[in-house]
Design a protein around this motif. Structure first.
Motif, short mmCIF file in Angstrom:
data_model
loop_
_atom_site.label_atom_id
_atom_site.label_comp_id
_atom_site.label_asym_id
_atom_site.label_seq_id
_atom_site.Cartn_x
_atom_site.Cartn_y
_atom_site.Cartn_z
N MET A 1 -57.69 -28.18 -15.97
CA MET A 1 -56.52 -28.91 -15.50
C MET A 1 -56.35 -28.79 -13.99
SD MET A 1 -55.20 -30.44 -18.05
CE MET A 1 -53.60 -30.89 -17.42
N GLY A 2 -57.19 -27.99 -13.31
CA GLY A 2 -57.10 -27.87 -11.87
C GLY A 2 -55.81 -27.21 -11.46
N ASN A 3 -55.20 -27.68 -10.38
CA ASN A 3 -54.03 -27.01 -9.83
C ASN A 3 -52.74 -27.79 -10.04
OD1 ASN A 3 -54.43 -29.13 -8.12
ND2 ASN A 3 -54.67 -27.91 -6.26
N ILE A 4 -52.73 -28.71 -10.99
CA ILE A 4 -51.54 -29.52 -11.27
C ILE A 4 -50.93 -29.09 -12.60
CG2 ILE A 4 -50.63 -31.84 -11.59
CD1 ILE A 4 -53.14 -32.90 -10.16
N ALA A 5 -49.61 -28.85 -12.59
CA ALA A 5 -48.88 -28.57 -13.82
C ALA A 5 -48.05 -29.79 -14.19
CB ALA A 5 -47.99 -27.35 -13.64
N PHE A 6 -47.84 -29.99 -15.48
CA PHE A 6 -47.09 -31.16 -15.96
C PHE A 6 -45.86 -30.70 -16.73
CE2 PHE A 6 -51.25 -32.81 -15.12
CZ PHE A 6 -51.02 -34.10 -14.65
N VAL A 7 -44.75 -31.40 -16.47
CA VAL A 7 -43.47 -31.12 -17.12
C VAL A 7 -42.88 -32.43 -17.62
CG1 VAL A 7 -41.12 -30.20 -16.83
CG2 VAL A 7 -43.04 -29.13 -15.61
N THR A 8 -42.25 -32.39 -18.78
CA THR A 8 -41.50 -33.54 -19.29
C THR A 8 -40.28 -33.02 -20.03
OG1 THR A 8 -41.71 -35.66 -20.44
CG2 THR A 8 -42.70 -33.73 -21.52
N ASP A 9 -39.53 -33.91 -20.61
CA ASP A 9 -38.40 -33.50 -21.44
C ASP A 9 -38.69 -33.85 -22.90
OD1 ASP A 9 -36.98 -36.15 -22.24
OD2 ASP A 9 -37.23 -36.36 -20.08
N SER A 10 -37.81 -33.41 -23.77
CA SER A 10 -38.08 -33.52 -25.20
C SER A 10 -38.07 -34.94 -25.72
CB SER A 10 -37.08 -32.67 -25.99
OG SER A 10 -35.73 -33.06 -25.69
N THR A 11 -37.49 -35.90 -24.97
CA THR A 11 -37.45 -37.27 -25.47
C THR A 11 -38.78 -37.99 -25.31
OG1 THR A 11 -36.68 -38.30 -23.41
CG2 THR A 11 -35.00 -37.43 -24.91
N ALA A 12 -39.79 -37.34 -24.74
CA ALA A 12 -41.14 -37.90 -24.78
C ALA A 12 -41.71 -37.82 -26.19
CB ALA A 12 -42.06 -37.16 -23.81
N TYR A 13 -41.18 -36.90 -26.97
CA TYR A 13 -41.61 -36.69 -28.36
C TYR A 13 -43.11 -36.46 -28.47
CZ TYR A 13 -36.83 -37.94 -29.09
OH TYR A 13 -35.46 -37.95 -29.01
N LEU A 14 -43.60 -35.58 -27.59
CA LEU A 14 -44.97 -35.10 -27.75
C LEU A 14 -45.07 -34.28 -29.03
CD1 LEU A 14 -45.78 -33.75 -24.17
CD2 LEU A 14 -46.43 -35.96 -25.12
N THR A 15 -46.22 -34.33 -29.67
CA THR A 15 -46.46 -33.40 -30.76
C THR A 15 -46.77 -32.03 -30.16
OG1 THR A 15 -48.84 -33.77 -30.85
CG2 THR A 15 -47.43 -35.28 -32.14
N PRO A 16 -46.56 -30.96 -30.92
CA PRO A 16 -46.93 -29.63 -30.41
C PRO A 16 -48.39 -29.56 -30.01
CG PRO A 16 -45.54 -29.42 -32.36
CD PRO A 16 -45.88 -30.88 -32.24
N GLU A 17 -49.24 -30.26 -30.76
CA GLU A 17 -50.67 -30.26 -30.45
C GLU A 17 -50.95 -30.90 -29.09
OE1 GLU A 17 -49.90 -29.71 -34.61
OE2 GLU A 17 -49.35 -31.40 -33.30
N GLN A 18 -50.27 -32.00 -28.79
CA GLN A 18 -50.45 -32.66 -27.50
C GLN A 18 -49.99 -31.77 -26.36
OE1 GLN A 18 -48.15 -36.15 -28.45
NE2 GLN A 18 -49.96 -37.43 -28.76
N ALA A 19 -48.81 -31.18 -26.51
CA ALA A 19 -48.28 -30.32 -25.46
C ALA A 19 -49.18 -29.11 -25.23
CB ALA A 19 -46.87 -29.87 -25.81
N ASN A 20 -49.67 -28.53 -26.32
CA ASN A 20 -50.53 -27.34 -26.20
C ASN A 20 -51.88 -27.68 -25.59
OD1 ASN A 20 -48.57 -25.66 -27.30
ND2 ASN A 20 -49.33 -25.91 -29.40
#
Length: 288
Positions: A1-20
């Protein structure tokens, strides 16, 4: 992922697998049933929420994360990353973007907050595209440019059972002016300038679905690659059937299914079926 971190809020409705998989940090919004507060996706699942909503005497309310919650996440991520990219729920629907922007002023550092001007899969699709691009070596500027282009060409059409929840929650924008006339029909809603608005009014659910699919066909028939989110609330079988129909009919389509959780579900209620889509501008996510 290099040196970039990603943040969102819960209304994106990512699955736990996607977020992990992509290490995406999710800052939850909250739902309040009376004096009880539940963090979306942490204290309350979609299934638990809709079961409770069906028996609630009074509609729940929602609340955005505090600047402090965002600041804590940003500070932690900046210890190990050069930059943080944060893609969030439309500022026309929530103060979540404003909370994150306040947090940026508190922590300093290279944090960029982007207002998606949409919700649900309209956040999740570009977010995952950007994370995949970063994994492939894309820079912060590459990701921001990808998001800008995808969000500019985002389309969203919602077939909804009733406007009651949106009306009471004050989230329906210009369509509120015709609320009384819509009580007996099945409206098709869209996003207009970051807010929910009326696209078309029809009298039956069948006709609403036909009209939504006809509108989608206008955008899909030219063969451009499209990324599609089939979004629903408590209509998983219908969503799966619709996804399969789209994949069979349009070889240029990739499609995911996403369920609306407690926060957006507070304002839409159950029974939503939607298409959220945009031109696919990047190589798609690994294995998809």
């Amino acid at each position: 992922m290099g040196n970039i971190a990603f943040v969102t809020d819960s209304t994106a409705y990512l699955t736990p697998e996607q977020a992990n998989e992509y290490g995406i940090e999710v800052v939850p919004l909250s739902v309040l049933f009376g004096s009880e507060t539940f963090r979306e996706g942490v204290d309350l699942t979609a299934e638990q929420f809709y079961a409770r909503l069906a028996h609630a005497d009074k509609l729940p309310t929602t609340s955005q994360p505090t600047p402090g919650e965002f600041a804590a996440v940003f500070e932690r991520l900046l210890k190990d990353h050069d930059s943080v990219l944060c893609l969030l729920l439309s500022g026309g629907l929530s103060g979540t973007v404003q909370s994150a922007e306040m947090a940026v002023k508190q922590v300093g550092g290279d944090v960029t907050v982007v207002d998606s001007r949409i919700s649900s899969y309209g956040i999740a699709g570009p977010l995952l595209d950007g994370a995949a691009l970063a994994r492939q070596g894309g820079s912060k500027e590459d990701v921001l440019n990808l998001w800008r282009r995808e969000l500019e060409e985002m389309h969203a059409y919602f077939v909804i059972d009733t406007l009651e929840y949106l009306h009471k929650g004050g989230r329906i924008g210009g369509a509120s002016a015709v609320f009384g006339a819509l009580l007996q029909i099945k409206p098709i809603l869209t996003m207009n300038d970051g807010r929910i608005d009326l696209f078309e009014k029809v009298r039956t659910h069948r006709r609403a679905m036909e009209r939504m699919l006809a509108r989608f066909d206008e955008d899909a028939r030219d063969g451009r690659p499209l990324q599609v989110g089939v979004v629903h609330s408590r209509r998983l079988e219908d969503a799966e059937r619709l996804r399969q129909d789209l994949l069979a009919r349009y070889p240029n389509v990739q499609a995911d299914i996403s369920e609306l959780g407690p926060v957006i579900g507070t304002h839409t209620g159950p029974g939503v079926l939607a298409l959220v889509y945009y031109p696919r501008l990047s190589s798609r996510r690994d294995g998809q």
